[in-house]
Design an enzyme around this catalytic site. Structure first.
Site, PDB file in Angstrom:
ATOM      1  N   HIS A 116     -14.146  -2.933  -2.798  1.00  0.00           N
ATOM      2  CA  HIS A 116     -14.960  -1.868  -2.555  1.00  0.00           C
ATOM      3  C   HIS A 116     -16.688  -1.389  -2.506  1.00  0.00           C
ATOM      4  O   HIS A 116     -16.603  -0.386  -2.314  1.00  0.00           O
ATOM      5  CB  HIS A 116     -14.932  -1.146  -4.175  1.00  0.00           C
ATOM      6  CG  HIS A 116     -13.206  -0.800  -4.441  1.00  0.00           C
ATOM      7  ND1 HIS A 116     -12.501  -1.912  -5.095  1.00  0.00           N
ATOM      8  CD2 HIS A 116     -12.666  -0.065  -3.530  1.00  0.00           C
ATOM      9  CE1 HIS A 116     -11.186  -1.481  -4.893  1.00  0.00           C
ATOM     10  NE2 HIS A 116     -11.066  -0.237  -4.401  1.00  0.00           N
ATOM     11  N   GLU A 136       0.119   0.735  -0.795  1.00  0.00           N
ATOM     12  CA  GLU A 136      -0.658  -0.180  -1.177  1.00  0.00           C
ATOM     13  C   GLU A 136      -0.041  -1.287  -1.862  1.00  0.00           C
ATOM     14  O   GLU A 136      -0.578  -2.411  -2.121  1.00  0.00           O
ATOM     15  CB  GLU A 136      -2.113   0.396  -1.688  1.00  0.00           C
ATOM     16  CG  GLU A 136      -2.199   0.813  -3.081  1.00  0.00           C
ATOM     17  CD  GLU A 136      -3.089   1.602  -3.682  1.00  0.00           C
ATOM     18  OE1 GLU A 136      -4.379   1.402  -2.319  1.00  0.00           O
ATOM     19  OE2 GLU A 136      -3.825   1.873  -3.861  1.00  0.00           O
ATOM     20  N   ASP A 189      -5.546  -3.116  -0.318  1.00  0.00           N
ATOM     21  CA  ASP A 189      -5.105  -3.176  -1.027  1.00  0.00           C
ATOM     22  C   ASP A 189      -3.754  -4.211  -0.674  1.00  0.00           C
ATOM     23  O   ASP A 189      -3.019  -4.286  -1.271  1.00  0.00           O
ATOM     24  CB  ASP A 189      -4.385  -2.634  -2.482  1.00  0.00           C
ATOM     25  CG  ASP A 189      -5.885  -2.211  -3.384  1.00  0.00           C
ATOM     26  OD1 ASP A 189      -6.138  -3.273  -3.466  1.00  0.00           O
ATOM     27  OD2 ASP A 189      -5.787  -1.095  -3.824  1.00  0.00           O
ATOM     28  N   CYS A 208      -5.029   5.528   5.028  1.00  0.00           N
ATOM     29  CA  CYS A 208      -6.148   5.778   4.207  1.00  0.00           C
ATOM     30  C   CYS A 208      -7.192   4.736   4.288  1.00  0.00           C
ATOM     31  O   CYS A 208      -8.364   4.491   3.688  1.00  0.00           O
ATOM     32  CB  CYS A 208      -6.769   6.754   3.239  1.00  0.00           C
ATOM     33  SG  CYS A 208      -5.761   5.877   1.943  1.00  0.00           S
TER      34      CYS A 208
HETATM   35  C1  PEP Z   1      -6.909   1.176  -0.037  1.00  0.00           C
HETATM   36  O1  PEP Z   1      -6.607  -0.324  -0.826  1.00  0.00           O
HETATM   37  O2  PEP Z   1      -5.943   0.469   1.489  1.00  0.00           O
HETATM   38  C2  PEP Z   1      -7.579   2.056  -0.527  1.00  0.00           C
HETATM   39  C3  PEP Z   1      -7.804   3.159   0.593  1.00  0.00           C
HETATM   40  O3  PEP Z   1      -7.719   2.178  -1.553  1.00  0.00           O
HETATM   41  P1  PEP Z   1      -9.183   1.698  -2.649  1.00  0.00           P
HETATM   42  O4  PEP Z   1      -9.758   0.624  -0.933  1.00  0.00           O
HETATM   43  O5  PEP Z   1      -9.909   2.171  -2.950  1.00  0.00           O
HETATM   44  O6  PEP Z   1      -8.718   0.584  -3.534  1.00  0.00           O
HETATM   45 MG    MG Z   2      -6.395   0.958  -3.179  1.00  0.00          MG
END
Ligand code: PEP
Ligand code: MG
Length: 579
Positions: free
Chosen positions: A195, A439, A463, A510
Site C-alpha cells: 500500500h 480480491e 490482493d 481497480c
Molecule cells: C486491490 O487489492 O487490488 C485493491 C485495489 O485494494 P488495495 O490495494 O487497497 O488492497
Molecule cells: Mg485490496
C-alpha cells in the site's frame, strides 16, 4: 564514487535530491532541530523517558530473588544512581534548551562526552563503567524512540525536496512525507504492490522499494538519483549521470505534454469499443487536484487514509463532509467509495479500537471483517456514505468479501442504516448501488453468486494475486512469485468478467494491473470495459486503448489463456495487437 542500488520501481518518474536516511530497526539516533515553541514539549518528552527508565529499573530490582548475590542488586542500583545523576538527567536538558537539539541527540552528545572521560582512565574497573553508561543511555534512548510520533514528525519536516532512504515505510509515513514535499524514496522493505508503493504511485512520487541494506550504503545528505522506471538509484552520481537524468526528466515532461493532447477525447478503440476510464483516489487532498483530470469518474476512493495518523475515529459528520466534497468535485460522474480497508500493512492508531494484528494479519481481521467486528467504526461510515449518495451517482464498494454470509450481513447493516437515516429525516439515494471487490479467490470462483447479489463488481488484482499465489504482496523475498500473468490469476479474472457478462453486472478493475500499460491490451481482449487507476496513468492507458483493435485482441487472448508456459505467456502478451 557513484554507487548503483537496485530494487523494484514503483512509479514512472525520476527524482534527484539530497538523501535523508531514516532507520528504525536499530537505535539510530538522528539529529534535528526542535522549533523554539516546542522546546518545553521536548524537555517533557526527555523527562518522561528518564522517569520511565527509573520505573523499569525499579521493577527489575523488585523481581530479583531474595537469595541472589547482593552484587546483582548493586549493579541495578548503580544504573539507578546514574540515571539520577545530573550528568545524565540534567545536562541533556540544558542542551535541548540552549542548542534546540532533539532529546535523543542531546543524550547522545552527553553520552559521548562521558565515555571519552572513561576512555582516558587507566583504571580497568573504572573503564568498565563506560559500559554501564552505555546500557543506561540505551535504555533511555529506546524509550524515547518508541514514543516517536513527535520525532517522526520532526524528521519528516526535513523531507522537503529530499530522497528519503528508509528501512521500512508505512502508508502513514508516506502520507506525512508527501505532505511535506518529499522528492522520492527508497526503502529496504516492501514490494511494488504494497500500500505504501501504491500510495507513492498515486501521488506521483518516484520510488524504488526492496533495496537490501540501502540505509547502510548511502550517506546522509549525499546526492541521490531515483529512477523508478527501472527500479534503480544512484548515490553520489557523477556529472555525466546527473546530466543524463536531468535530460530524462525533460524527456518525460515532453512525453506528458504529448499525452495531454488526449485530454478530453473519449477512450474508444479503433473498432469502436468504448471504454470507461476511472481514477483511484487515496487522499481527500487529491480530490481538488484530480477534479481537472481526464477520468469518467472515480472507480476507487480508498477511505482508509481518513483514519490514519490520528488517535480518534472520524465521526459520521466529518466523513460525510469529505464524501460530499468528493461528490461535488465529480458532479455528474459515478463515484465509487470503498468502505474501510485497514489491517495488514495499513495500520491505524485509533485509541478506541482493539489491536487485531493476529498471527497473520493479511488473512486476519482485515477490511470488511474488521468493519463487521467494530460497529462503531462501520455504521457511521455506512451512514455517511448513504447521506452522500443523495448528492449524485455514488456507488458503495466493499473490500475483501469472501462468501455469501458476509453479503447477507452487509445488506442487513445497510438496511439498518437506511432505517436510522429515514427516521431522522435525512436524505439518501434509496437505490444506491452496492458493489463487491473481487480480491479473494473464493469470491472470483463464486463470481456468479456475487454478480447476482451486487450491482457491480470490481477486481482488486493486488490482493487477488497475493491470495491466489499465497505470496505476501509486501514481502520482497517472494516478490518474484507475485505474477499478474500466472494462468491461475488470469483464469480468475476471466471467470469474473464472464460472470458479470452472464448476469448483466458491470465489472471493473481497480487493482494496479488496470493502470499498467503492459496489461491494457490483455485486459481489453479479456473483455474488461472499465478500468480504474492512478490519475497519473490515465492518458497513457487511453493512448493504448485508442490504438487498439478489440475484436482482434479478443481472438488473440482466447488462445493466450490456454498457454501454461510462463515465457510463452509473456511473449504472447507482448505480441498482442500485432496481426
Ligand atoms: C486491490 O487489492 O487490488 C485493491 C485495489 O485494494 P488495495 O490495494 O487497497 O488492497
Ligand atoms: Mg485490496
Amino acid at each position: 564514487m557513484a554507487l548503483m542500488l537496485n530494487g523494484a520501481g514503483v512509479s514512472r518518474g525520476i527524482a534527484i535530491g539530497p538523501c535523508l536516511v531514516i532507520r528504525r530497526d536499530e537505535l539510530e539516533v538522528l539529529e534535528y532541530a526542535i522549533p523554539r515553541a516546542l522546546i518545553d514539549d521536548e524537555v517533557a518528552r526527555f523527562e518522561y523517558a528518564i522517569k520511565k527508565a527509573q520505573q523499569q529499573l525499579n521493577q527489575v530490582r523488585q523481581q530479583i530473588p531474595v537469595d541472589t548475590s547482593p552484587e546483582i542488586s548493586a549493579f541495578i542500583d548503580t544504573h539507578l544512581l546514574m540515571i539520577e545523576d545530573d550528568a545524565l538527567c540534567r545536562v541533556p536538558i540544558n542542551l535541548i534548551r540552549r542548542q534546540q537539539y532533539n532529546a535523543e541527540w542531546a543524550l547522545k552528545l552527553q553520552r559521548d562526552a562521558l565515555v571519552t572521560v572513561f576512555d582516558v582512565m587507566d583504571d580497568p574497573y573504572l573503564k568498565t563503567r563506560r559500559d554501564d553508561v552505555d546500557h543506561v543511555v540505551k535504555r533511555i534512548q529506546r524509550i524515547l524512540l518508541s514514543h516517536q510520533e513527535q520525532a517522526d514528525d520532526a524528521i519528516f519536516q526535513r523531507a522537503r525536496g529530499c530522497v528519503v532512504v528508509a528501512d521500512e515505510l508505512s502508508p502513514a509515513d508516506m502520507l506525512l512525507m508527501y505532505q511535506r514535499g518529499v522528492a522520492g524514496f527508497i526503502s529496504e522493505d516492501g514490494a511494488p504492490n504494497s500500500h505504501t508503493a501504491i500510495l507513492a504511485r498515486s501521488l506521483g512520487v518516484p520510488a524504488v522499494v526492496g533495496v537490501p541494506d540501502a540505509c547502510r550504503y548511502v550517506l546522509q545528505n549525499e546526492q541521490l538519483i531515483v529512477d523508478s522506471r527501472f527500479g534503480t538509484a544512484i548515490a553520489s552520481p557523477d556529472d555525466s549521470a546527473l546530466t543524463f537524468y536531468r535530460h530524462c526528466i525533460k524527456h518525460d515532461q515532453s512525453r506528458i505534454v504529448a499525452l495531454k493532447m488526449l485530454k478530453g477525447l473519449p477512450a474508444v478503440s479503433r473498432d469502436g469499443c468504448a471504454i470507461h476510464l476511472m481514477m483511484n483516489i487515496e487522499l481527500a487532498d487529491e480530490i481538488e487536484l484530480n477534479k481537472k483530470m481526464d477520468a469518467d469518474g472515480v472507480g476507487l476512493f480508498r477511505t482508509e487514509m481518513l483514519f490514519m495518523n490520528r488517535t480518534e475515529l472520524p465521526d459520521e459528520e466529518e466523513q460525510y463532509q469529505i464524501y460530499a466534497k468528493l461528490m461535488r468535485a465529480f458532479k455528474g460522474c459515478p463515484v465509487t467509495i470503498r468502505t474501510l480497508d485497514v489491517g495488514a500493512d495499513k495500520h491505524i492508531n485509533v485509541n478506541s479500537l482493539n489491536d487485531y494484528s493476529g498471527s497473520n494479519p493479511a488473512l486476519g481481521l482485515r477490511a470488511i471483517r474488521l468493519s463487521f467486528k467494530e460497529p462503531q467504526l462501520f455504521l457511521p461510515q455506512l451512514r455517511a456514505i448513504l447521506r452522500a449518495s443523495a448528492l449524485g451517482e455514488l456507488r458503495m464498494m466493499v473490500p475483501m468479501l469472501s462468501g455469501m454470509r458476509e453479503v447477507q450481513q452487509l445488506y442487513r447493516l445497510i438496511r439498518m442504516c437506511k432505517a436510522v437515516l429515514k427516521e431522522k429525516g435525512q436524505r439518501f439515494d434509496v437505490a444506491m448501488k452496492v458493489g463487491a471487490m473481487i480480491e479473494v479467490p473464493a469470491a472470483a470462483i463464486a463470481a456468479s453468486a456475487f454478480a447476482r447479489a451486487f450491482d457491480f463488481l470490481s477486481i482488486g488484482t493486488n490482493d487477488l494475486i497475493q491470495y491466489t499465489l499465497a505470496t505476501d504482496r509486501m514481502d520482497a523475498a517472494v516478490g518474484h512469485l507475485y505474477d499478474p500473468l500466472h494462468p491461475a490469476v488470469l483464469h480468475l479474472i476471466q471467470m469474473t468478467i464472464a460472470a458479470g457478462e452472464q448476469h448483466g453486472t458491470p465489472v471493473s478493475m481497480c487493482g494496479e494491473m488496470a493502470g499498467d500499460p503492459e496489461y491494457t491490451a490483455l485486459l481489453l481482449g479479456m473483455g474488461l470495459r472499465e478500468f480504474s487507476m492512478a490519475a497519473s496513468m490515465l492518458l497513457e492507458v487511453k493512448d493504448i486503448i485508442n490504438d487498439s483493435d478489440v475484436s482482434l485482441l479478443s481472438r488473440q487472448v482466447s488462445a493466450l489463456l490456454d498457454l501454461d508456459n510462463p515465457d510463452e505467456v509473456i511473449a504472447a502478451v507482448g505480441a498482442l495487437g500485432k496481426a
